[in-house]
Design an enzyme around this catalytic site. Structure first.
Site, PDB file in Angstrom:
ATOM      1  N   GLU A 295     -78.333 -62.484  59.802  1.00 38.39           N
ATOM      2  CA  GLU A 295     -78.899 -63.771  59.347  1.00 38.39           C
ATOM      3  C   GLU A 295     -78.259 -64.269  58.058  1.00 38.39           C
ATOM      4  OE1 GLU A 295     -80.624 -61.158  60.405  1.00 38.39           O
ATOM      5  OE2 GLU A 295     -82.244 -61.798  61.754  1.00 38.39           O
TER       6      GLU A 295
ATOM      7  N   GLU B 175     -84.751 -57.017  65.522  1.00 38.11           N
ATOM      8  CA  GLU B 175     -86.158 -57.003  65.087  1.00 38.11           C
ATOM      9  C   GLU B 175     -87.094 -56.722  66.259  1.00 38.11           C
ATOM     10  OE1 GLU B 175     -85.421 -60.827  63.209  1.00 38.11           O
ATOM     11  OE2 GLU B 175     -86.393 -60.062  61.404  1.00 38.11           O
TER      12      GLU B 175
ATOM     13  N   ALA C 172     -82.549 -64.661  67.437  1.00 37.44           N
ATOM     14  CA  ALA C 172     -83.309 -65.882  67.664  1.00 37.44           C
ATOM     15  C   ALA C 172     -82.334 -66.925  68.188  1.00 37.44           C
ATOM     16  CB  ALA C 172     -83.928 -66.344  66.348  1.00 37.44           C
TER      17      ALA C 172
ATOM     18  N   GLY D 214     -82.995 -61.371  65.579  1.00 38.62           N
ATOM     19  CA  GLY D 214     -84.288 -61.197  66.243  1.00 38.62           C
ATOM     20  C   GLY D 214     -84.247 -60.133  67.332  1.00 38.62           C
TER      21      GLY D 214
HETATM   22  N1  COA Z   1     -78.652 -68.193  69.815  1.00 39.95           N
HETATM   23  C1  COA Z   1     -78.253 -69.087  70.722  1.00 39.95           C
HETATM   24  N2  COA Z   1     -77.189 -68.898  71.516  1.00 39.95           N
HETATM   25  C2  COA Z   1     -76.521 -67.747  71.396  1.00 39.95           C
HETATM   26  C3  COA Z   1     -76.879 -66.765  70.465  1.00 39.95           C
HETATM   27  C4  COA Z   1     -78.014 -67.024  69.653  1.00 39.95           C
HETATM   28  N3  COA Z   1     -78.467 -66.129  68.749  1.00 39.95           N
HETATM   29  N4  COA Z   1     -76.022 -65.726  70.556  1.00 39.95           N
HETATM   30  C5  COA Z   1     -75.149 -66.062  71.526  1.00 39.95           C
HETATM   31  N5  COA Z   1     -75.449 -67.273  72.030  1.00 39.95           N
HETATM   32  C6  COA Z   1     -74.748 -67.994  73.086  1.00 39.95           C
HETATM   33  C7  COA Z   1     -73.437 -68.586  72.584  1.00 39.95           C
HETATM   34  O1  COA Z   1     -73.668 -69.834  71.929  1.00 39.95           O
HETATM   35  C8  COA Z   1     -72.681 -68.731  73.878  1.00 39.95           C
HETATM   36  O2  COA Z   1     -73.154 -69.878  74.553  1.00 39.95           O
HETATM   37  P1  COA Z   1     -72.102 -70.927  75.233  1.00 39.95           P
HETATM   38  O3  COA Z   1     -71.426 -70.107  76.293  1.00 39.95           O
HETATM   39  O4  COA Z   1     -72.981 -72.012  75.768  1.00 39.95           O
HETATM   40  O5  COA Z   1     -71.170 -71.344  74.143  1.00 39.95           O
HETATM   41  C9  COA Z   1     -73.126 -67.518  74.695  1.00 39.95           C
HETATM   42  O6  COA Z   1     -74.361 -67.104  74.108  1.00 39.95           O
HETATM   43  C10 COA Z   1     -72.162 -66.361  74.629  1.00 39.95           C
HETATM   44  O7  COA Z   1     -71.911 -66.059  73.251  1.00 39.95           O
HETATM   45  P2  COA Z   1     -70.450 -66.042  72.602  1.00 39.95           P
HETATM   46  O8  COA Z   1     -70.597 -66.294  71.143  1.00 39.95           O
HETATM   47  O9  COA Z   1     -69.535 -66.946  73.354  1.00 39.95           O
HETATM   48  O10 COA Z   1     -70.042 -64.533  72.888  1.00 39.95           O
HETATM   49  P3  COA Z   1     -69.048 -63.636  72.028  1.00 39.95           P
HETATM   50  O11 COA Z   1     -68.829 -62.410  72.829  1.00 39.95           O
HETATM   51  O12 COA Z   1     -67.872 -64.428  71.589  1.00 39.95           O
HETATM   52  O13 COA Z   1     -69.884 -63.253  70.699  1.00 39.95           O
HETATM   53  C11 COA Z   1     -71.820 -62.552  69.463  1.00 39.95           C
HETATM   54  C12 COA Z   1     -71.066 -62.502  70.788  1.00 39.95           C
HETATM   55  C13 COA Z   1     -73.154 -61.856  69.641  1.00 39.95           C
HETATM   56  C14 COA Z   1     -70.991 -61.861  68.366  1.00 39.95           C
HETATM   57  C15 COA Z   1     -72.037 -64.025  69.066  1.00 39.95           C
HETATM   58  O14 COA Z   1     -72.606 -64.708  70.170  1.00 39.95           O
HETATM   59  C16 COA Z   1     -72.951 -64.223  67.900  1.00 39.95           C
HETATM   60  O15 COA Z   1     -72.545 -64.026  66.755  1.00 39.95           O
HETATM   61  N6  COA Z   1     -74.222 -64.618  68.144  1.00 39.95           N
HETATM   62  C17 COA Z   1     -75.157 -64.886  67.110  1.00 39.95           C
HETATM   63  C18 COA Z   1     -75.711 -63.599  66.507  1.00 39.95           C
HETATM   64  C19 COA Z   1     -76.639 -63.938  65.362  1.00 39.95           C
HETATM   65  O16 COA Z   1     -76.240 -64.421  64.337  1.00 39.95           O
HETATM   66  N7  COA Z   1     -77.934 -63.652  65.565  1.00 39.95           N
HETATM   67  C20 COA Z   1     -78.932 -63.894  64.561  1.00 39.95           C
HETATM   68  C21 COA Z   1     -79.595 -65.183  64.851  1.00 39.95           C
HETATM   69  S1  COA Z   1     -80.828 -65.579  63.630  1.00 39.95           S
END
Ligand code: COA
Length: 270
Positions: free
Chosen positions: A144, A124, A78, A121
């Site tokens: 989450e 999911e 999400a 999400g």
């Molecule tokens: N919601 C909003 N933005 C997200 C996102 C999410 N779930 N997941 C990634 N992004 C965005 C990041 O904020 C970043 O944006 P920016 O370039 O404007 O800063 C971009 O996508 C790239 O992500 P980044 O974190 O820089 O890549 P990474 O390779 O370092 O890490 C992940 C990848 C997937 C490990 C990391 O993005 C992450 O932990 N995301 C969240 C996963 C999560 O908790 N999902 C459950 C949500 S309820």
């Protein structure tokens, strides 16, 4: 925030492996927010449901492949930026989570083609699809808990049903992701393929399903899903009724006549 389309639809889908004809009756739906790792904002979910509903109402469409743009993510969850300031009241009033209920009403089979992150999400959403084709680079997880919440779009229920309590508890309580191979061993995915082939293999699988009689395909999807929310007795009764009902279809006659005549059946979808 971008106001352009966040979800792209190609119907017919492109030909797998770039060769030959596109698989008949297959649509490709792509979540197109690669800069945010295809994070599922409420606008993405609304567009996704609208696209799937339109395809569901299109008689020529027989199977959908759902994927994420780029190679890094199916969907990384999400949209955390959108969730950060929510309250219980705003979430309930906003109706954004209703899209998840609307997804359940799609009768067409949907194959998730997953490369990279399928987190929160995104995991999911893959679980809400009917089959998952995973590239070797896929990662499935419900992180989450690390954000102070729990899965809110079916993860606690569908992941547990898919891989069992022991593995689901470990993933959901620690936020640990699993690899495509672990997901395969756990029964979460149908197929693990070389990462570069993910979309083509999903399209090829969709082509095989799309070549099947469509009324029976929809009935089969509905009945397998019934196994998740019915008692065995209810589910068996519904299966029997649905099976009997299919004997009113032209495709049942055609399928059985064609078998006797040792020829390929011609499905009419009625
Ligand atoms: N919601 C909003 N933005 C997200 C996102 C999410 N779930 N997941 C990634 N992004 C965005 C990041 O904020 C970043 O944006 P920016 O370039 O404007 O800063 C971009 O996508 C790239 O992500 P980044 O974190 O820089 O890549 P990474 O390779 O370092 O890490 C992940 C990848 C997937 C490990 C990391 O993005 C992450 O932990 N995301 C969240 C996963 C999560 O908790 N999902 C459950 C949500 S309820």
């Amino acid at each position: 925030m971008s106001s352009g389309p966040l979800v792209r639809v190609a119907f017919p889908a492109p030909a797998p492996f770039g060769l030959g004809e596109p698989p008949g009756g297959v649509a490709l739906v792509t979540i197109d927010r690669p800069d945010s790792l295809n994070a599922l904002s409420f606008a993405v979910l609304a567009q996704l449901v609208a696209a799937l509903r339109a395809l569901d109402a299109e008689p020529a469409c027989r199977c959908v492949v759902l994927t994420g743009a780029g190679s890094r993510a199916f969907a990384a969850g999400a949209d955390i930026r959108e969730l950060a300031d929510q309250t219980p009241e705003s979430l309930a009033a906003g109706g954004g989570f209703d899209h998840w209920d609307e997804l359940r009403e799609i009768g067409l089979p949907i194959i998730a083609a997953v490369r990279g992150y399928a987190l929160g999400g995104g995991c999911e959403l893959a679980l809400a699809c009917d089959l998952i084709v995973a590239g070797e680079d896929a990662q499935f997880g419900q992180p989450e808990i690390t954000l102070g919440v729990i899965p809110g779009a079916g993860g606690t229920q569908r992941l547990t049903r898919a891989i069992g309590k022991a593995r689901a508890m470990e993933m959901i309580l620690t936020g640990r992701s699993i690899t495509a191979r672990e997901a395969e061993a756990a029964g979460l995915v149908s197929l693990v393929v070389p990462a570069e082939e993910t979309l083509d293999r999903a399209l090829a699988l969709a082509g095989r399903i799309a070549a099947m009689p469509p009324i029976a395909v929809r009935a089969a999807k509905a009945m397998v899903n019934r196994a998740f929310d019915a008692t065995l007795t209810e589910g068996l009764a519904d299966e029997r009724e649905t099976f009997f009902g299919l004997f009113a279809s032209a495709d049942q006659s055609e399928g059985m006549v064609a078998f006797a005549q040792k020829r390929t059946p011609i499905w009419r979808g009625r």
